[in-house]
Design an enzyme around this catalytic site. Structure first.
Site, mmCIF file in Angstrom:
data_model
loop_
_atom_site.group_PDB
_atom_site.id
_atom_site.type_symbol
_atom_site.label_atom_id
_atom_site.label_comp_id
_atom_site.label_asym_id
_atom_site.label_seq_id
_atom_site.Cartn_x
_atom_site.Cartn_y
_atom_site.Cartn_z
ATOM 1 N N CYS A 2 0.835 -1.196 0.000
ATOM 2 C CA CYS A 2 0.000 0.000 0.000
ATOM 3 C C CYS A 2 0.872 1.249 0.000
ATOM 4 O O CYS A 2 1.960 1.262 0.566
ATOM 5 C CB CYS A 2 -0.869 0.026 1.248
ATOM 6 S SG CYS A 2 -1.831 -1.459 1.456
ATOM 7 N N ARG A 27 3.949 1.172 -7.242
ATOM 8 C CA ARG A 27 4.179 0.220 -6.157
ATOM 9 C C ARG A 27 3.302 -1.019 -6.299
ATOM 10 O O ARG A 27 3.534 -2.016 -5.642
ATOM 11 C CB ARG A 27 3.871 0.888 -4.808
ATOM 12 C CG ARG A 27 4.863 1.950 -4.419
ATOM 13 C CD ARG A 27 4.391 2.688 -3.199
ATOM 14 N NE ARG A 27 4.312 1.830 -2.035
ATOM 15 C CZ ARG A 27 5.179 1.851 -1.026
ATOM 16 N NH1 ARG A 27 6.166 2.695 -1.053
ATOM 17 N NH2 ARG A 27 5.043 1.052 -0.002
ATOM 18 N N TRP A 77 -2.936 -2.564 -1.659
ATOM 19 C CA TRP A 77 -2.499 -3.872 -2.156
ATOM 20 C C TRP A 77 -3.042 -4.871 -1.142
ATOM 21 O O TRP A 77 -2.558 -4.957 -0.017
ATOM 22 C CB TRP A 77 -0.967 -3.901 -2.219
ATOM 23 C CG TRP A 77 -0.388 -5.099 -2.890
ATOM 24 C CD1 TRP A 77 -0.141 -5.257 -4.224
ATOM 25 C CD2 TRP A 77 0.040 -6.304 -2.249
ATOM 26 N NE1 TRP A 77 0.413 -6.495 -4.454
ATOM 27 C CE2 TRP A 77 0.531 -7.162 -3.259
ATOM 28 C CE3 TRP A 77 0.056 -6.755 -0.934
ATOM 29 C CZ2 TRP A 77 1.029 -8.424 -2.994
ATOM 30 C CZ3 TRP A 77 0.553 -8.032 -0.674
ATOM 31 C CH2 TRP A 77 1.036 -8.837 -1.703
ATOM 32 N N ASN A 101 -0.617 1.458 5.824
ATOM 33 C CA ASN A 101 0.234 0.506 5.111
ATOM 34 C C ASN A 101 0.869 -0.394 6.155
ATOM 35 O O ASN A 101 1.449 0.096 7.122
ATOM 36 C CB ASN A 101 1.326 1.256 4.330
ATOM 37 C CG ASN A 101 2.324 0.300 3.697
ATOM 38 O OD1 ASN A 101 1.998 -0.853 3.399
ATOM 39 N ND2 ASN A 101 3.545 0.769 3.483
ATOM 40 N N GLY A 102 0.756 -1.701 5.966
ATOM 41 C CA GLY A 102 1.336 -2.639 6.925
ATOM 42 C C GLY A 102 0.348 -3.743 7.232
ATOM 43 O O GLY A 102 -0.647 -3.912 6.523
ATOM 44 N N GLU A 470 17.222 -15.522 -12.563
ATOM 45 C CA GLU A 470 16.758 -14.132 -12.675
ATOM 46 C C GLU A 470 15.997 -13.924 -13.990
ATOM 47 O O GLU A 470 14.963 -13.248 -14.021
ATOM 48 C CB GLU A 470 17.959 -13.180 -12.561
ATOM 49 C CG GLU A 470 17.658 -11.702 -12.753
ATOM 50 C CD GLU A 470 16.577 -11.144 -11.816
ATOM 51 O OE1 GLU A 470 16.207 -11.802 -10.845
ATOM 52 O OE2 GLU A 470 16.087 -10.033 -12.103
ATOM 53 N N LYS A 474 12.049 -12.697 -14.164
ATOM 54 C CA LYS A 474 11.607 -11.504 -14.907
ATOM 55 C C LYS A 474 10.432 -11.828 -15.821
ATOM 56 O O LYS A 474 9.453 -11.101 -15.877
ATOM 57 C CB LYS A 474 12.734 -10.962 -15.782
ATOM 58 C CG LYS A 474 13.761 -10.039 -15.261
ATOM 59 C CD LYS A 474 13.421 -8.739 -14.671
ATOM 60 C CE LYS A 474 12.950 -8.838 -13.258
ATOM 61 N NZ LYS A 474 13.889 -8.547 -12.224
ATOM 62 N N GLU A 477 7.228 -12.514 -13.779
ATOM 63 C CA GLU A 477 6.531 -11.413 -13.105
ATOM 64 C C GLU A 477 5.900 -10.410 -14.060
ATOM 65 O O GLU A 477 4.828 -9.905 -13.779
ATOM 66 C CB GLU A 477 7.405 -10.728 -12.049
ATOM 67 C CG GLU A 477 8.578 -9.956 -12.554
ATOM 68 C CD GLU A 477 9.355 -9.247 -11.440
ATOM 69 O OE1 GLU A 477 8.757 -8.837 -10.444
ATOM 70 O OE2 GLU A 477 10.568 -9.087 -11.602
ATOM 71 N N HIS A 493 17.183 -34.885 -14.241
ATOM 72 C CA HIS A 493 16.696 -35.423 -12.963
ATOM 73 C C HIS A 493 15.215 -35.092 -12.759
ATOM 74 O O HIS A 493 14.734 -35.081 -11.629
ATOM 75 C CB HIS A 493 17.550 -34.885 -11.819
ATOM 76 C CG HIS A 493 18.974 -35.331 -11.899
ATOM 77 N ND1 HIS A 493 19.363 -36.617 -11.606
ATOM 78 C CD2 HIS A 493 20.092 -34.688 -12.301
ATOM 79 C CE1 HIS A 493 20.667 -36.734 -11.799
ATOM 80 N NE2 HIS A 493 21.129 -35.579 -12.226
ATOM 81 N N LYS A 592 6.103 -2.995 -5.646
ATOM 82 C CA LYS A 592 7.526 -2.679 -5.737
ATOM 83 C C LYS A 592 8.243 -2.957 -4.430
ATOM 84 O O LYS A 592 9.319 -3.527 -4.412
ATOM 85 C CB LYS A 592 7.685 -1.199 -6.121
ATOM 86 C CG LYS A 592 9.139 -0.733 -6.226
ATOM 87 C CD LYS A 592 9.869 -1.471 -7.325
ATOM 88 C CE LYS A 592 11.297 -1.010 -7.501
ATOM 89 N NZ LYS A 592 12.044 -1.978 -8.348
HETATM 90 C C1 AGP Z 1 12.104 -7.970 -8.720
HETATM 91 O O1 AGP Z 1 11.872 -7.869 -10.078
HETATM 92 C C2 AGP Z 1 10.932 -8.108 -7.883
HETATM 93 N N1 AGP Z 1 10.014 -7.074 -8.047
HETATM 94 C C3 AGP Z 1 11.174 -8.525 -6.456
HETATM 95 O O2 AGP Z 1 11.591 -9.845 -6.508
HETATM 96 C C4 AGP Z 1 12.172 -7.727 -5.591
HETATM 97 O O3 AGP Z 1 13.469 -7.909 -6.062
HETATM 98 C C5 AGP Z 1 12.059 -8.185 -4.136
HETATM 99 O O4 AGP Z 1 10.761 -7.930 -3.665
HETATM 100 C C6 AGP Z 1 13.066 -7.547 -3.224
HETATM 101 O O5 AGP Z 1 12.913 -6.171 -3.156
HETATM 102 P P1 AGP Z 1 14.018 -5.286 -2.479
HETATM 103 O O6 AGP Z 1 15.245 -5.418 -3.320
HETATM 104 O O7 AGP Z 1 13.476 -3.899 -2.461
HETATM 105 O O8 AGP Z 1 14.250 -5.842 -1.105
#
Ligand code: AGP
Length: 597
Positions: A2, A27, A77, A101-102, A470, A474, A477, A493, A592
């Protein structure tokens, strides 16, 4: 997670709140809302709250402006309760409206207690209990009511509260969720996130855990947890944040393009960093721990690979969320490297706090100088990637790799009084990454070919396993394609069972001594009709492979190749996303900065 905003401004308060919420969109969110203290001209009651909140995008709040100079806003969120108008913030009780937020961990017990006292709830959120508590504790002193409510809360929160009885006043509290106060021309703000105030505020000051912010009588006031006023210094909002503009492309595309600059800025800053304060820990450590989440976790794995190879000591690497609950064997004499772009990821913060409580030394690799993680660290190691707005981490990941490699080189220096050979090639990294942009035309063709796939694998050996992971993250997501990043040696395996005609497999081979083994895995895929793509800096590795698609990467010292090889994979994911009709900056269900556990 949020996003919260509060604004006091005699001019255009609603418009300012709306603009900030639009900037908070990055975010990730599922609903949005605004509440203002509105001067009521017709009734004898002078002021009342007007709330507008909706499931969906912030744009749903555009239209009729609510007048008033004191307001709060929220992008939600969902954690407790589905995304819907009713669960959207602000939540109201009596003359109070609140955004949060939280996560309130004891919300169920509080809700039951409040219900026993005759309260009824309109939403399924954990947040509504806070505003009910404030309302019940109110006996004329707004600030005292907020403090009394906060004393009952367990969990994490940044809240902003307004009251129809207190026009011109916003009260905020912070516990383990980011919160800043800021000032701009003709407006005072509180906010979860500085980029939301780009172009609006000039100065800002973060609140610490346990502190309160009060906007009243045209001033911003800070208080400690006991309610005593404290003096804090405001800083100028960094120019890069103040000037944040997306342009015609998505933030993700913009940020991929900014990577060479981010690398050279980060390298300059690392050269200027004085590592002497952590020399003893780097020299004396018998082992390292590394924690992070998501993409940053991949940087932690890359740190493990490089540090174990260079320093010949174990690096125990774990996702932050698991680290906390596995009784980690960390203690005095150990060094924890915590990596987080935002420096606000709840799990990474909690893992770091736990390690510190047990006596470990904390090195925090973060892109946000004023973040909670940087404040917690014994040694903050700052990236200069510039603000990263897109949910998908791109330039920050590449700078994290640079920073952890640099840290490894420093530890090597403190142990052996010399730098590893590859250290001297760091200067070439930025230009090599720029040269990697020449792969983009090819990755764009590859994306066209694969855009309709339902799934794919990414394979690598050695240092390329992390890049494979990685690359897969990408594309998952932002393009919503099922993908797995694997060690190529694991293929037979189990994974091989899913390979059938046309199933795409992307391999990365940047380590010459393991390239043949990677090629063998591709041959096994090809033999079963799979579609193979291969990325390598070695012409012979590419020409001798059976791959259907080959992309030659620019070359730099092998240990630095993870910084280069991930670039075309980021771009590929972005192309896949666009071709599949998604917005790279608004990935489904993601946020984010994950400020809740
Ligand atoms: C990355 O593309 C993601 N959005 C996510 O995995 C992110 O890297 C993760 O939430 C960690 O965030 P931070 O680096 O702000 O701790």
């Amino acid at each position: 997670m949020c996003g919260i905003i509060g604004c006091f401004s005699e001019k255009d308060c609603y418009g300012r709140l709306l603009r900030a919420l639009k900037k908070l969109e990055y975010r990730g969110y599922d609903s949005a809302g605004i509440a203002l203290v509105h001067k009521n001209r017709r009734l004898h009651e002078n002021y009342r709250l007007i709330v507008r909140k909706k499931k969906g995008y912030v744009s749903a709040l555009e239209g009729a402006v609510i007048s008033g100079d004191t307001g709060i806003g929220h992008t939600r969120w969902a954690t407790h309760g589905v995304p819907c108008d009713r669960n959207a913030h602000p939540h109201v009780s009596g003359k109070f409206a609140l955004v949060h937020n939280g996560i309130i961990e004891n919300h169920a017990a509080l809700r039951q207690e409040l219900c026993e006292h005759g309260e009824t709830f309109l939403s399924e959120t954990d947040s509504e209990v806070i505003v009910k508590l404030i309302d019940r504790n109110y006996a004329g002193d707004f600030f005292a009511a907020v403090r009394a409510a906060c004393a009952r809360l367990e969990g994490s929160y940044a809240i902003a509260v307004i009251s129809a009885d207190h026009p011109g006043e916003i009260i905020c509290a912070r516990c383990k969720s980011p919160l800043i106060a800021a000032a701009g021309k003709g407006a005072l703000y509180v906010c979860s996130d500085a980029p939301a105030l780009a172009g609006e505020a000039e100065f800002f000051c973060p609140a610490n855990d346990g502190e309160y912010i009060r906007i009243a009588e045209g001033k911003i006031l800070f208080y400690d947890s006991a309610g005593n006023e404290i003096k804090k210094s405001f800083l100028r909002l960094p120019a890069q944040i103040a000037a944040l503009e997306k342009g015609d492309k998505s933030f993700m595309e913009k940020e991929i393009a900014e990577t060479p600059q981010a690398l050279s800025d980060t390298l300059k800053s690392l050269h200027r960093t004085d590592f002497a304060p952590c020399a003893r820990q780097l020299r004396g450590a018998k082992r390292f721990f590394a924690v992070a989440c998501g993409t940053a976790y991949h940087a932690a794995l890359a740190f493990r690979d490089r540090a174990e190879e260079c320093l010949h000591i174990p690096v125990l690497c774990q996702t932050s969320s698991e680290f906390r609950y596995r009784s980690p064997l960390i203690g005095e004499g150990d060094v924890l490297v915590a990596i987080s772009q935002s420096g606000e990821t709840a799990d990474t913060l909690e893992a770091s706090r736990l390690a510190k409580e047990r006596g470990a030394y904390l090195i925090a690799v973060t892109n946000v100088a004023h973040s909670s993680l940087a404040a917690l660290a014994d040694f903050p190691l700052l990236l200069r990637a510039g603000p990263e707005i897109a949910v998908a981490a791109t330039k920050s990941y590449v700078c994290q790799l640079l920073a952890v490699f640099y840290l490894t080189a420093q530890a090597h220096f403190f142990k052996h009084t010399r730098m590893p050979v590859w250290f001297f090639e760091l200067e070439k990294l930025s230009e090599t990454v720029r040269a990697a942009e020449e792969c983009f035309l090819q990755t764009s063709h590859l994306a066209k070919q694969l855009s309709q796939t339902f799934g794919m694998y990414y394979l690598g050996r050695g240092q390329d396993v992390v890049t494979a992971m990685e690359g897969a993250l990408k594309v998952k997501e932002i393009a919503c394609v099922y993908a797995e990043g694997y060690a190529a040696g694991e293929l037979k395996h189990g994974t091989l069972a899913l390979i059938e005609k046309g199933f795409p497999v992307i391999a990365i081979a940047t380590d010459k001594k393991l390239a043949k083994k990677c090629e063998n895995a591709l041959a096994e895929v090809k033999a079963r009709g799979g579609f193979c793509a291969l990325f390598s800096q070695y012409e012979d590795v590419l020409s001798e492979s059976c791959a259907d698609f080959c992309c030659r990467l620019p070359s730099i010292s092998e240990p630095l190749m993870p910084v280069v090889s991930v670039i075309p994979l980021q771009k590929f994911a972005c192309e896949m996303c666009l071709l599949r009709g998604f917005d790279p900056d608004k990935p489904r269900n993601l946020a984010k900065s994950v400020t809740v556990e």
